[in-house]
Scaffold this active site. Structure first.
Site, PDB file in Angstrom:
ATOM      1  N   ALA A 165       6.412  -1.599  -2.319  1.00  0.00           N
ATOM      2  CA  ALA A 165       5.535  -0.561  -2.845  1.00  0.00           C
ATOM      3  C   ALA A 165       6.363   0.330  -3.759  1.00  0.00           C
ATOM      4  CB  ALA A 165       4.916   0.226  -1.712  1.00  0.00           C
TER       5      ALA A 165
ATOM      6  N   SER B 299       0.825  -1.201   0.000  1.00  0.00           N
ATOM      7  CA  SER B 299       0.000   0.000   0.000  1.00  0.00           C
ATOM      8  C   SER B 299       0.866   1.260   0.000  1.00  0.00           C
ATOM      9  CB  SER B 299      -0.875  -0.026   1.253  1.00  0.00           C
ATOM     10  OG  SER B 299      -1.630   1.152   1.308  1.00  0.00           O
TER      11      SER B 299
ATOM     12  N   TYR C  64      -0.781   3.497  13.158  1.00  0.00           N
ATOM     13  CA  TYR C  64      -2.166   3.922  12.926  1.00  0.00           C
ATOM     14  C   TYR C  64      -3.088   3.343  14.014  1.00  0.00           C
ATOM     15  CZ  TYR C  64      -0.651   5.843   8.477  1.00  0.00           C
ATOM     16  OH  TYR C  64      -0.026   6.611   7.514  1.00  0.00           O
TER      17      TYR C  64
ATOM     18  N   GLN D 123      11.864  11.006  -2.321  1.00  0.00           N
ATOM     19  CA  GLN D 123      11.674  12.387  -2.755  1.00  0.00           C
ATOM     20  C   GLN D 123      10.389  12.652  -3.540  1.00  0.00           C
ATOM     21  OE1 GLN D 123      16.242  13.070  -3.405  1.00  0.00           O
ATOM     22  NE2 GLN D 123      15.166  14.797  -4.271  1.00  0.00           N
TER      23      GLN D 123
ATOM     24  N   ARG E  97      24.684  30.677   5.919  1.00  0.00           N
ATOM     25  CA  ARG E  97      24.477  32.095   6.227  1.00  0.00           C
ATOM     26  C   ARG E  97      23.087  32.345   6.802  1.00  0.00           C
ATOM     27  NH1 ARG E  97      25.889  34.199   0.363  1.00  0.00           N
ATOM     28  NH2 ARG E  97      24.313  32.596   0.048  1.00  0.00           N
ATOM     29  N   LYS E  98      22.141  31.558   6.374  1.00  0.00           N
ATOM     30  CA  LYS E  98      20.762  31.735   6.884  1.00  0.00           C
ATOM     31  C   LYS E  98      20.730  31.480   8.389  1.00  0.00           C
ATOM     32  CE  LYS E  98      18.928  28.733   3.924  1.00  0.00           C
ATOM     33  NZ  LYS E  98      19.823  28.604   2.795  1.00  0.00           N
TER      34      LYS E  98
ATOM     35  N   HIS F  43       5.221   5.732  12.343  1.00  0.00           N
ATOM     36  CA  HIS F  43       5.663   6.900  11.573  1.00  0.00           C
ATOM     37  C   HIS F  43       6.404   7.907  12.459  1.00  0.00           C
ATOM     38  CE1 HIS F  43       4.171   5.772   7.772  1.00  0.00           C
ATOM     39  NE2 HIS F  43       2.896   5.932   8.029  1.00  0.00           N
TER      40      HIS F  43
ATOM     41  N   GLU G  74       2.537   0.641  11.595  1.00  0.00           N
ATOM     42  CA  GLU G  74       3.066   2.004  11.341  1.00  0.00           C
ATOM     43  C   GLU G  74       2.460   3.060  12.275  1.00  0.00           C
ATOM     44  OE1 GLU G  74       4.117  -0.535   9.135  1.00  0.00           O
ATOM     45  OE2 GLU G  74       5.366   1.094   8.398  1.00  0.00           O
TER      46      GLU G  74
ATOM     47  N   LYS H  86      24.291   5.841   0.303  1.00  0.00           N
ATOM     48  CA  LYS H  86      23.668   6.188  -0.986  1.00  0.00           C
ATOM     49  C   LYS H  86      24.119   5.231  -2.087  1.00  0.00           C
ATOM     50  CE  LYS H  86      21.983  10.772  -0.583  1.00  0.00           C
ATOM     51  NZ  LYS H  86      21.870  12.106  -1.136  1.00  0.00           N
TER      52      LYS H  86
ATOM     53  N   ARG I   5      -2.043  -6.180   8.494  1.00  0.00           N
ATOM     54  CA  ARG I   5      -0.664  -5.681   8.535  1.00  0.00           C
ATOM     55  C   ARG I   5      -0.303  -5.368   9.985  1.00  0.00           C
ATOM     56  NH1 ARG I   5       2.393  -1.103   4.960  1.00  0.00           N
ATOM     57  NH2 ARG I   5       4.469  -1.694   5.626  1.00  0.00           N
TER      58      ARG I   5
END
Ligand code: NAP
Ligand code: SF4
Length: 677
Positions: A313, A27, A169, A342, A567-568, A255, A167, A424, A217
């Site tokens: 998934a 899902s 829920y 992403q 800098r921020k 989560h 997860e 990565k 699940r």
């Protein structure tokens, strides 16, 4: 069986029905589930995966009532009127011989809406709404709502339902002491905490009969404080089996857990041993999940008897034809999910339609269409990064005659830098995928070839796609030309770096470079599972007695002292991906990286880097300064506006816009232009 993936391709007989192989598309909320007018798109999305050979599909979560909504007016099934659009989906899937379950998801306190309810009135850290404690009556009504929803799903043509109990829920909230602090028959010992889930299964079974799949699940490892122990997980699994489930699916981590469970740095199949432990104690087929993305991993799990099916998934978003490529020994053609989140989960959490970074067609099947061309053209693509490779391979697959020019010795562009960053390693797979596509689609690849405009015009191309990418932005302060100042590209390509390091710029690449510099150069890649578990404090014992599966984390001392700065004045890393940024921030914090914000860079001297911070000049005594200050576009080949050219020129990716350089946009723009040529 003629392939080496016999376990993946073996049918699963459930008595009343058969699933044609062991691959489950898990899902994933795409954002298309919530409005009836999006169902033609949803049907095309699932239909393509069914055509690609997957055995079983599970839809995104559909709520049994309005308290269960994840978002206001989220997808619900509780009246006969709700089922019509779902028939498009079930029909599209059945046409190709796959089975489909509708997931019933009640979000409980994770709902981002004012009607939220839970076991106890304890607010979750990921929603602003405090839940109302469910009364005994509301619990009984909700059980009936689940049964009604399942029965409507049956009418809509689904082969079964999945009850979302992991997860974090609603049902997970009841199952665990983390949220369930009740003292009535729904709280206290595990026998009471699981009553809600068990009664739902019983109610559904009695309503839908025997010949309907009920999958549950269940969380194998909560990874939150006061979570369940493995003994409790097994107790629940056995009770669910007795209540009538057909399949037991597995989930890992709530989560809100602060331990990564699906991002790219999580080793492949990291959690499968917990699933294997539960499988020993039940006789229904068990489905393994989390970070399974390639056939070798899936086959190994199934062959070892650790699970009966594997759930993926995101990998099926990345490649709808994962199963058929596996079945026909074309594994090297699989477009591998790199677990970046992403375009899928990050989109879902921003309430945007999900897609996939490496496959922009995902959930856009009716909009981004790669039709065979009737007018083959001569096309040049300049730049062999991901934007250029995406444009070249899709254009060639449509029948165009494509030449791909790459100035360096290899294709891959910025992905060649990303792939060396610890965690990565999956980025290698994208480069492999495109290399195979270049070969299979007949793209004429010219490496070590820096073309100029005259050459492009002379060769008579109809269309030229400029995908020349970016160069790292330099630092323009006194002393920035000294040898201790390096670009991130130089560092990731192996330039020597001292013990004390200042990293200038705290975007995605500043974080990546810091992680790269924290670990020894010759560490094994990917990170061994045991080491990764130690670093994050995960109990490695599949039969864990610790509540939630935690043990104290053990972090290796970093090999360098690092300052990461910007800098921020905003917190560092705030712009990183919603579902992965916190992992990077936690990694750097654990390894004592000093994060500085609101910094002005003054000068580089033999002593180090002078900065101004909080109105004071300060010297950071560092050996190396690594500049990760973003990029500048390379677009010299692009004609100026009004300039006349023989070919049509297009510009994509970082060459078009360096400011928001990102692989998601680069690959998508490559695909979009190739679809239009
Ligand atoms: P970025 O996210 O735009 O960050 C650039 C950093 O450099 C910022 O911290 C910025 O902060 C600083 N900076 C900008 N101009 C500067 C200047 N003239 N002098 C000094 N500092 C300057 O770019 P990036 O880190 O190069 O990443 C590029 C893209 O790659 C991102 O947009 C992202 O999509 C992708 N990426 C993502 C990840 C990830 O999510 N994990 C990892 C790698 C790459 P100040 O202006 O505050 O100083
Ligand atoms: Fe996988 Fe990234 Fe695509 Fe999501 S966006 S499916 S994580 S490759």
């Amino acid at each position: 069986m003629t392939t080496s993936y016999a376990h993946i391709l073996k049918p699963l007989h459930l008595g009343f029905t058969t699933i044609k192989n062991r691959v489950v598309m898990g899902s994933m909320h795409t954002g298309l589930e919530d409005r009836f007018y999006h169902y033609p798109k949803l049907a095309a999305y699932f239909g393509e995966r069914a055509k690609g050979g997957v055995g079983l599909i599970i839809t995104g979560g559909i709520s049994p009532n309005r308290q269960g909504w994840l978002l206001p007016a989220g997808g619900t099934m509780n009246t006969l009127g709700d089922i019509a659009p779902h028939r498009l989906v079930t029909h599209a899937v059945h046409k190709h011989g796959a089975k489909i379950l509708m997931q019933i998801l009640h979000s409980g306190r994770y709902g981002y809406q004012p009607f939220v309810v839970s076991a106890s009135p304890i607010k979750s850290p990921i929603s602003m709404f405090k839940p109302r404690q469910m009364s005994d009556r509301l619990i009984l009504e909700t059980i009936q709502d689940y049964a009604e929803t399942a029965s409507l799903a049956k009418k809509a043509g689904y082969d079964g339902v999945e009850i979302m109990g992991s997860e974090g829920y609603l049902l997970n909230q009841f199952l665990s002491r983390h949220v369930n602090q009740r003292t009535d028959r729904w709280g206290g010992p595990i026998e009471n905490r699981m009553r809600f889930a068990v009664e739902i299964v019983k109610a559904i079974r009695s309503k839908v009969g025997e010949k309907f799949i009920i999958c549950f699940r269940l969380s194998m490892l909560d990874l939150v404080h006061d979570g369940n122990t493995m003994d409790e997980v097994i107790t629940v699994a056995q009770a669910l089996e007795k209540a009538g489930i057909t399949l037991l699916n597995t989930g890992i981590g709530w989560h809100e857990a602060r331990i990564p469970t699906i991002v790219t740095s999580v080793p492949r199949a990291a959690f499968v041993d917990y699933t294997a432990e539960v499988k020993k104690h039940v006789s229904v087929p068990v489905i393994a999940s989390n970070r399974i993305n390639m056939p070798d991993t899936a086959e190994e799990i199934l062959a070892a008897g650790k699970a009966d099916m594997v759930q993926m998934a995101r990998p099926l978003l990345a490649d709808a034809f994962w199963v058929s490529k596996t079945a026909t020994n074309r594994v090297d053609e699989i477009n591998t999910c790199i677990a970046c989140n992403q375009a899928c989960l990050d989109h879902s959490f921003q309430n945007k339609r999900a897609s996939c970074l490496v496959n922009p067609r995902a959930a856009h099947e009716t909009e981004l269409v790669y039709l065979k061309t009737k007018k083959p053209k001569k096309v040049a693509v300049v730049g062999g990064g991901v934007a250029g490779m995406s444009a070249a391979t899709i254009a060639a697959s449509r029948g165009h005659q494509v030449t791909l020019f790459e100035a360096s010795t290899e294709v891959g562009g910025q992905f060649n830098l990303a792939k060396v960053v610890p965690g990565k390693e999956e980025f290698h797979e994208t480069i492999r995928y495109f290399k195979v596509q270049i070969e299979k689609t007949g793209v004429d690849l010219r490496l070590n070839t820096k073309v100029n405009r005259e050459q492009l015009e002379r060769e008579g191309f109809d269309d030229v796609v400029i995908a020349t990418g970016v160069i790292p932005r330099g630092l323009k302060i006194d002393g920035s030309d000294s040898p201790q100042v390096l670009s991130y590209a130089e560092v990731l390509r192996g330039a020597p770096v001292g013990y004390r390091v200042a990293v200038i710029g705290a975007g995605g690449i500043g974080f990546d470079v810091s992680e790269f510099l924290l670990k020894p150069e010759h560490q094994p890649q990917p990170q061994p599972l045991a080491e990764w578990q130690r670093e994050w404090g995960i109990d490695p014992n599949p039969n864990y007695m610790t509540e939630g599966g935690f043990v104290p984390a053990e972090v290796e001392p970093p090999i360098r002292q690092i300052y990461l700065m910007q800098r921020k004045t905003t917190p560092l890393g705030i712009g990183l991906g919603k579902t992965s940024g916190w992992v990077h921030r936690a990694q750097l914090k654990k390894h004592a990286v000093k994060m500085l914000r609101g910094v002005q860079y003054k000068a580089v001297t033999n002593e180090g880097l002078w900065i101004e911070s909080n109105g004071h000049d300060q010297l950071l005594r560092v050996d190396t300064i690594v500049v990760c200050a973003g990029q500048e576009s390379v677009k010299d080949l692009m004609p100026k506006e009004g300039e006349s050219t023989l070919a049509n020129y297009h510009i994509i990716g970082g060459a078009k816009l360096a400011g928001e350089l990102d692989a998601k946009r680069a690959i998508r723009e490559g695909a979009e232009i190739a679809a239009k040529l």
